[in-house]
Design an enzyme around this catalytic site. Structure first.
Site, PDB file in Angstrom:
ATOM      1  N   GLY A 161       0.817  -1.213   0.000  1.00  0.00           N
ATOM      2  CA  GLY A 161       0.000   0.000   0.000  1.00  0.00           C
ATOM      3  C   GLY A 161       0.843   1.253   0.000  1.00  0.00           C
TER       4      GLY A 161
ATOM      5  N   GLY B 118      -0.383   4.476   0.285  1.00  0.00           N
ATOM      6  CA  GLY B 118      -1.129   5.632   0.776  1.00  0.00           C
ATOM      7  C   GLY B 118      -0.220   6.441   1.693  1.00  0.00           C
ATOM      8  N   PHE B 119      -0.807   7.216   2.578  1.00  0.00           N
ATOM      9  CA  PHE B 119       0.007   8.055   3.448  1.00  0.00           C
ATOM     10  C   PHE B 119       0.925   7.230   4.343  1.00  0.00           C
ATOM     11  CE2 PHE B 119      -3.390  11.151   2.534  1.00  0.00           C
ATOM     12  CZ  PHE B 119      -2.592  12.192   2.092  1.00  0.00           C
ATOM     13  N   GLY B 120       0.417   6.109   4.871  1.00  0.00           N
ATOM     14  CA  GLY B 120       1.216   5.278   5.773  1.00  0.00           C
ATOM     15  C   GLY B 120       2.375   4.617   5.057  1.00  0.00           C
TER      16      GLY B 120
ATOM     17  N   VAL C  30      -2.061  -7.679  -4.060  1.00  0.00           N
ATOM     18  CA  VAL C  30      -1.647  -8.662  -3.057  1.00  0.00           C
ATOM     19  C   VAL C  30      -2.850  -9.551  -2.773  1.00  0.00           C
ATOM     20  CG1 VAL C  30      -0.979  -8.987  -0.646  1.00  0.00           C
ATOM     21  CG2 VAL C  30       0.181  -7.275  -2.052  1.00  0.00           C
TER      22      VAL C  30
ATOM     23  N   GLU D 225     -17.843  18.240   3.228  1.00  0.00           N
ATOM     24  CA  GLU D 225     -17.158  18.971   2.152  1.00  0.00           C
ATOM     25  C   GLU D 225     -17.840  18.753   0.800  1.00  0.00           C
ATOM     26  OE1 GLU D 225     -13.398  15.802   1.735  1.00  0.00           O
ATOM     27  OE2 GLU D 225     -13.165  17.706   2.771  1.00  0.00           O
TER      28      GLU D 225
ATOM     29  N   ASP E 221      -5.161   3.312   8.257  1.00  0.00           N
ATOM     30  CA  ASP E 221      -6.581   3.005   8.434  1.00  0.00           C
ATOM     31  C   ASP E 221      -6.858   1.534   8.712  1.00  0.00           C
ATOM     32  OD1 ASP E 221      -6.921   5.646   7.854  1.00  0.00           O
ATOM     33  OD2 ASP E 221      -8.163   5.359   6.073  1.00  0.00           O
TER      34      ASP E 221
ATOM     35  N   ALA F 195      -5.032  11.081   7.769  1.00  0.00           N
ATOM     36  CA  ALA F 195      -3.694  11.071   7.195  1.00  0.00           C
ATOM     37  C   ALA F 195      -2.580  11.271   8.243  1.00  0.00           C
ATOM     38  CB  ALA F 195      -3.594  12.127   6.092  1.00  0.00           C
TER      39      ALA F 195
END
Lengths: 453, 453
Positions: free
Chosen positions: A13, A15-17, A81, A172, A301, A317
């Site tokens: 992954g 993403g941010f992590g 994966v 938003e 997450d 995030a």
């Protein structure tokens, strides 16, 4: 390039992590393999801008391999994966298994319909670039269909947008849609008035932005109302079908429904074999490792971890970023120690989340900011939001492009990326496009005929 | 707003022809209805930049109704025109008929496979934003699949791109692909070397850019060769299948095939009922009207008209733009005269194309320019090309964004919009992705295993 003597860290992954773990590890003496289903990192906090035609996907995304171009020890694989061989320390993909010494699973979350997967075709969620483009298509198409139908003399064309979920994404989306109807689209239609679009935000709980302090939650509600959004709190959605949302037994007509209500962890969480919580998140140790597997970390997450006060860390995030860096540092240190002497997993520190505050945007010059004791609303909160989001966006080029577009939009009220691509079908549209193109019922009538008599 | 006493001009298609006709007419005392299947105008000369990940669709497109926001007498309808009632002066759409006093049909052209429509799934063309995104997806995916397969130890991963058609589109696609392989993607892959990608450009005629003078054609060939493109002229494609193109009886392996060979006029041309040429273009009068129908004009790629020397006008933007303006002026004048006295269609002038020159780009700092007696190649021609394309792009915002991206790309060699969205399937890929995710043949092998032994 690959060498058995150098330990391999596999990160699932980007993403941010995952991205921040890989970046922090890239300078260490390790081989890193980053695996993601996509070839690009998505800056998720700005996905709603793509969904509302303010930005193009390319402006909030960065190719993962570009990010790691300079780091020869980082290999990027675009692959799915499929599972893990935890005992054998292998990650499984359709092409083969990838051996690891350390594994960081950062596969994130997706939107969930709580057992109502049949609602998905009528109420798209917002987790990927594809989702954002689908929402954009539906929103823009609704106005085009309404203009067409009204020009043909049928004034029954509906323009009701329903957003389900009053968290940051729902707020938003609803706020930005209201802004578009009131500003970006005015003067562009001849038969309909976009400003008369009815926007409803439905929230199951008693208030919007429930994770924020009470006063900011109330401020968000006021700002939404000022934009013309009808907010229905303590309202449960019982059914969604083509063209309608049911709140309890009330039928709300809905030209477009957007789903911002539920989040479920990636199914990869369950495949690790460790205990998970109800949302499918892996219950990690204080050091973010999986019980009994000090070489396996779950972050972002997909991880369930409580802070010192016993409160679950939110799926945002900053948590993922800090967890990525924490794990990277932990691995680097252990590998250095391993070269010097023996490793001990017992002396690991616990992850501590440093909460710098929360920001949620509502629309043009409308936002709320929670910096602990300081609560800000309106224009100043919105400026803080802009600054933070441009600053954290990946890539200098993206930052310039987004800044220009926002400046442009702010002064002109325009939305730059108003493209309807793909299908021109909208579920539940009163005059079914597919039917009408076959029948002659409508084709025989004359558009503008009313005005000619 | 609509008033029977004010004549209505209906314009079908908002490409270069239709858009310029509507703009030139907008100040006249007429009601205008612009009908297009899309809600946006596409700046077609830069579509190849979207296909090659240099620009995002939103940067080369402009919402049609935004363009006419200030013109209250212009109505925009996103609709599919299904036919015409020429005698009754009506345009047919699924919602109803639209009456006109003057009709301008500017429905353009699409790519054609000359009776080989079965080639389309294997060789996408480049006429719409959707086409461009599909080409981008395939090109980027090919590199990702090759990296994955090679990392798994199978070094047979093919990287052969075949572009069919040596006109301006084929040349710019082949040149830009070569540039990407040599520059944008270097240092980003660990298992494959994108610079070794084999790019073949196939042209049926004896030279590329056949519409250009011989010396520029030769220069284009040299510039292509310098970029590493293998050009095969006087070569006929006999078959295209998953993974291969046949040139005569020679089988060329092809990971990605791009079709830039054939153009056919919109099927709407035939529905007008006037004589058409072999490509389906309407044979118009010197004033661009259809024989016997002075109120009906066909312009742009859909019109077939010869210049003073008896040479067919090319299907390029400047011709369409000038024709749009010509017809708009003609209609305005006739309507003014009609109010003063009687109308005469007999005294109409003939359309004359003012050829300001032609530009074709090949790649980074590579282009050719034909300004009649002056022929330019290389960097200066490329600068001229850049200037002209930024100048003619619709929308000030788009001009800024494109300029920044080009400046950025020029100095960094990067391509900003490298997103693979949608399916991850590539026809004819040697390791079939769908099959391998089911079988365990590949899943059981170990990636990096070779390097571990």
């Amino acid at each position: 390039m690959t060498d058995k003597t150098i330990p391999r860290v596999v990160i699932v992954g980007a993403g941010f992590g995952g991205l921040n773990a890989a970046r922090a590890l890239a300078k260490a003496d390790v081989q890193i393999t980053v695996i993601d289903r996509k070839n690009f990192h998505t800056f998720q906090p700005l996905l709603y801008q793509v969904a509302t035609a303010g930005l193009s996907p390319g402006e909030i995304a960065a190719p993962i391999r570009s990010i790691f171009r300079a780091h020869k020890n980082v290999e990027v694989l675009m692959a799915e994966v499929t599972g893990f061989d935890i005992a054998g320390r292998m990650v499984e993909t359709p092409e083969g298994k990838i051996a690891y010494d350390y594994l960081i699973v950062a596969a994130g979350a997706s939107h969930a319909y709580f057992g109502h997967d049949d609602w998905e075709p009528y109420a798209p969620g917002l987790k990927t670039v594809e989702d954002a483009l689908e929402i954009r298509r539906r929103v823009l198409l609704a106005f085009e269909l309404a203009e067409r139908q009204t020009a043909a003399g049928d004034t029954s064309a509906p323009l009701n947008f329903v957003v389900v979920g009053g968290g940051p994404t729902g707020v938003e989306l609803a706020g930005t849609l209201a802004e578009i109807c009131r500003h970006a689209l005015t003067h562009e239609f001849r038969s309909i008035d976009p400003a008369r679009t009815h926007i409803v935000l439905i929230e199951g709980g008693p208030r919007v932005l429930a994770a924020y302090p009470d006063d900011l939650s109330r401020s968000a509600l006021e700002q939404l109302n000022r934009l013309g959004v009808e907010v229905r709190t303590s309202t449960t959605v019982t059914q969604i079908e083509a063209g309608a949302v049911y709140a309890g037994s009330t039928r709300l007509p809905a030209t477009v429904v957007l789903w911002a209500a539920g989040v479920a962890a990636s199914p990869l969480g369950k495949k690790i074999g460790a205990p998970t919580d109800r949302a499918g998140r892996v219950l990690v140790q204080p050091d973010l490792s999986v019980p009994g597997h000090p070489e396996l970390f779950v972050i972002g997450d997909l991880a369930a971890l409580k802070d010192e006060k016993g409160k679950m860390l939110p799926g945002v995030a900053p948590v993922a970023i800090q967890q990525g860096r924490f794990v990277a540092k932990l691995i680097s240190r252990e590998l250095s120690n391993a070269r010097a002497a023996s490793v001990s997993h017992l002396s690991r520190p616990a992850f501590h989340y440093w909460d710098k505050g929360s920001l949620a945007t509502i629309g043009r010059a409308a936002a709320v900011a929670d910096f602990g004791k300081i609560h800000i609303s309106g224009f100043m909160a919105w400026l803080a939001w802009l600054f933070v989001h441009i600053f954290f966006l990946i890539g200098f080029r993206n930052r310039i492009l987004v800044f220009i577009q926002w400046a442009w939009s702010y002064f002109t009220y325009e939305r730059g990326a108003r493209l309807i691509t793909g299908s021109t079908y909208l579920p539940g549209w009163t005059v079914d496009q597919r039917a009408s193109s076959r029948s002659t019922d409508h084709a025989s009538q004359e558009i503008h005929a009313a005005s000619r008599k």
